[in-house]
Design a protein around this motif. Structure first.
Motif, PDB file in Angstrom:
ATOM      1  N   ASP A  36      52.229  34.985  87.432  1.00 43.33           N
ATOM      2  CA  ASP A  36      52.906  36.049  88.166  1.00 43.33           C
ATOM      3  C   ASP A  36      53.855  35.464  89.206  1.00 43.33           C
ATOM      4  OD1 ASP A  36      53.623  38.518  89.176  1.00 43.33           O
ATOM      5  OD2 ASP A  36      51.852  38.689  90.445  1.00 43.33           O
ATOM      6  N   PHE A  37      53.351  34.532  90.031  1.00 46.58           N
ATOM      7  CA  PHE A  37      54.144  33.982  91.136  1.00 46.58           C
ATOM      8  C   PHE A  37      55.273  33.064  90.668  1.00 46.58           C
ATOM      9  CE2 PHE A  37      50.131  34.354  93.950  1.00 46.58           C
ATOM     10  CZ  PHE A  37      50.410  35.690  94.186  1.00 46.58           C
ATOM     11  N   GLN A  38      54.967  32.153  89.733  1.00 49.81           N
ATOM     12  CA  GLN A  38      55.970  31.159  89.341  1.00 49.81           C
ATOM     13  C   GLN A  38      57.242  31.790  88.758  1.00 49.81           C
ATOM     14  OE1 GLN A  38      56.409  27.195  89.202  1.00 49.81           O
ATOM     15  NE2 GLN A  38      58.097  28.630  89.426  1.00 49.81           N
ATOM     16  N   PRO A  39      57.151  32.744  87.843  1.00 51.56           N
ATOM     17  CA  PRO A  39      58.388  33.369  87.349  1.00 51.56           C
ATOM     18  C   PRO A  39      59.192  34.053  88.449  1.00 51.56           C
ATOM     19  CG  PRO A  39      56.576  33.818  85.839  1.00 51.56           C
ATOM     20  CD  PRO A  39      55.972  33.198  87.065  1.00 51.56           C
ATOM     21  N   HIS A  40      58.508  34.629  89.440  1.00 52.20           N
ATOM     22  CA  HIS A  40      59.234  35.272  90.534  1.00 52.20           C
ATOM     23  C   HIS A  40      60.050  34.256  91.323  1.00 52.20           C
ATOM     24  CE1 HIS A  40      56.331  38.961  90.721  1.00 52.20           C
ATOM     25  NE2 HIS A  40      57.097  38.958  89.640  1.00 52.20           N
ATOM     26  N   LEU A  41      59.476  33.083  91.554  1.00 54.10           N
ATOM     27  CA  LEU A  41      60.218  32.045  92.281  1.00 54.10           C
ATOM     28  C   LEU A  41      61.418  31.573  91.462  1.00 54.10           C
ATOM     29  CD1 LEU A  41      60.546  30.155  94.674  1.00 54.10           C
ATOM     30  CD2 LEU A  41      58.920  28.583  93.587  1.00 54.10           C
ATOM     31  N   LEU A  42      61.248  31.452  90.163  1.00 50.22           N
ATOM     32  CA  LEU A  42      62.370  31.071  89.302  1.00 50.22           C
ATOM     33  C   LEU A  42      63.479  32.124  89.366  1.00 50.22           C
ATOM     34  CD1 LEU A  42      60.481  29.725  86.154  1.00 50.22           C
ATOM     35  CD2 LEU A  42      61.800  28.381  87.795  1.00 50.22           C
ATOM     36  N   ARG A  43      63.098  33.373  89.307  1.00 52.92           N
ATOM     37  CA  ARG A  43      64.085  34.456  89.364  1.00 52.92           C
ATOM     38  C   ARG A  43      64.851  34.437  90.685  1.00 52.92           C
ATOM     39  NH1 ARG A  43      65.156  39.707  87.538  1.00 52.92           N
ATOM     40  NH2 ARG A  43      63.537  39.589  85.943  1.00 52.92           N
ATOM     41  N   LYS A  44      64.132  34.272  91.787  1.00 49.99           N
ATOM     42  CA  LYS A  44      64.754  34.357  93.105  1.00 49.99           C
ATOM     43  C   LYS A  44      65.695  33.204  93.397  1.00 49.99           C
ATOM     44  CE  LYS A  44      61.047  37.031  95.308  1.00 49.99           C
ATOM     45  NZ  LYS A  44      59.981  37.034  96.343  1.00 49.99           N
ATOM     46  N   THR A  45      65.528  32.089  92.690  1.00 49.40           N
ATOM     47  CA  THR A  45      66.361  30.916  92.974  1.00 49.40           C
ATOM     48  C   THR A  45      67.348  30.600  91.851  1.00 49.40           C
ATOM     49  OG1 THR A  45      64.620  29.423  92.121  1.00 49.40           O
ATOM     50  CG2 THR A  45      64.613  29.893  94.482  1.00 49.40           C
ATOM     51  N   PRO A 216      65.517  34.888  98.941  1.00 51.51           N
ATOM     52  CA  PRO A 216      66.005  35.853  99.935  1.00 51.51           C
ATOM     53  C   PRO A 216      65.172  35.830 101.218  1.00 51.51           C
ATOM     54  CG  PRO A 216      66.016  36.844  97.770  1.00 51.51           C
ATOM     55  CD  PRO A 216      65.329  35.518  97.620  1.00 51.51           C
ATOM     56  N   GLU A 217      63.845  35.672 101.070  1.00 49.86           N
ATOM     57  CA  GLU A 217      62.983  35.636 102.243  1.00 49.86           C
ATOM     58  C   GLU A 217      63.266  34.409 103.103  1.00 49.86           C
ATOM     59  OE1 GLU A 217      61.123  37.956  98.995  1.00 49.86           O
ATOM     60  OE2 GLU A 217      61.963  35.948  99.127  1.00 49.86           O
ATOM     61  N   GLU A 218      63.487  33.273 102.439  1.00 50.02           N
ATOM     62  CA  GLU A 218      63.802  32.049 103.182  1.00 50.02           C
ATOM     63  C   GLU A 218      65.148  32.158 103.870  1.00 50.02           C
ATOM     64  OE1 GLU A 218      61.380  28.790 100.438  1.00 50.02           O
ATOM     65  OE2 GLU A 218      63.437  29.366  99.946  1.00 50.02           O
ATOM     66  N   ARG A 219      66.118  32.783 103.216  1.00 50.78           N
ATOM     67  CA  ARG A 219      67.429  32.960 103.842  1.00 50.78           C
ATOM     68  C   ARG A 219      67.323  33.863 105.067  1.00 50.78           C
ATOM     69  NH1 ARG A 219      69.085  33.005  98.372  1.00 50.78           N
ATOM     70  NH2 ARG A 219      69.152  35.278  98.275  1.00 50.78           N
TER      71      ARG A 219
END
Length: 271
Positions: A36-45, A216-219
């Motif tokens: 669940d988490f890993q694909p979200h990180l790929l999408r966001k970056t 986006p959260e890091e930005r």
């Protein structure tokens, strides 16, 4: 763009994403937390340098239909991205499935996250059974001809990358766990860090300078820190100016106490 030959087919009489199911109701289970988490990180970056967001489609655990002659056959990659295609289906609707004979563009990169039950198939170590659909490896390599196929094992932190060379996948020799993809101006690598409160190695995209692309959260957090530093700088400048004004006032008062009239001195300077 990675075109298919599907545009030669009469698409209006073939099943579309509205006709084909988005999931197999007979398949039990749901993705675990990492899936669940890993694909979200790929999408966001994932921000290709030479494509606008409207020209990129990203999917997680979505049915990918690949054979116009067998419209019920599909694979379901853990994560894949298509570039050079409309973000929305026909520029107006979110997709239920990705149907290559409707889209006309194949995925550019596929990522599979190894699980104990799927390892052999993900790594192309299973054979196609008679009268059965082709294996995942055969679909990515021979049918869709996906330029980059990435496999990551979170249990061993082992990263494998395959690039389509001619008609075959060639495993890339990774001196460090990073893969640069020139066509999209992005690289994919292993990043040690905290995401969703979990510290570990994560797959993440990086830019041409080797910098990890921010979520986006890091930005937002960086912007908050920048704004706070600017506020502190402005406050220090305000305090410095106030101290300078007080020093000037004290000096002027001392001169007055000594009988020096600053205004008379200024008038005599003008004369």
């Amino acid at each position: 763009m990675y075109q298919t030959d599907a545009l030669n087919y009469p698409t209006k009489v073939l099943p579309t994403m509205y006709d084909l199911p988005s999931e197999n109701p007979e398949e039990p289970g749901l993705p675990d937390e990492f899936h669940d988490f890993q694909p979200h990180l790929l999408r966001k970056t994932f921000h290709p340098a030479n494509y606008s967001p409207d020209e990129v489609f990203i999917a997680t655990d979505m049915n990918l239909y690949y054979d116009v002659r067998h419209t019920g056959w599909y694979k379901r990659p853990d994560w894949f991205a298509v570039v050079g295609v409309d973000r929305l289906y026909e520029q107006q609707d979110m997709r239920l499935s990705y149907v290559v004979w409707q889209e006309g563009v194949n995925p550019f990169v596929v990522v599979e996250l190894l699980s104990p039950g799927t390892e052999k198939e993900d790594l192309g170590q299973t054979l196609r059974k008679a009268e059965q659909p082709p294996t995942k490896w055969e679909v990515y390599e021979h049918i869709l001809r996906v330029p980059y196929y990435i496999v990551f094992d979170r249990y061993t932190d082992n990263l494998k990358a395959f690039q389509l060379t001619g008609s075959r996948y060639q495993e890339l020799e990774l001196i460090e766990p990073r893969i640069w993809m020139e066509d999209i101006g992005l690289g994919l690598g292993l990043w040690q860090g905290r995401y969703e409160g979990i510290e570990r190695l994560w797959l993440r995209w990086y830019d041409g300078d080797g910098n990890w692309i921010s979520t986006p959260e890091e930005r937002t957090e960086k912007e908050k820190l920048r704004a706070e530093k600017e506020r502190q700088r402005a406050e220090k400048e305000k305090l410095r100016a106030e101290k300078e004004r007080q020093r000037a006032d004290r000096l002027a008062q001392r001169l007055l106490d000594l009988g020096v009239d600053l205004e008379d001195n200024e008038n005599s300077d003008r004369i």
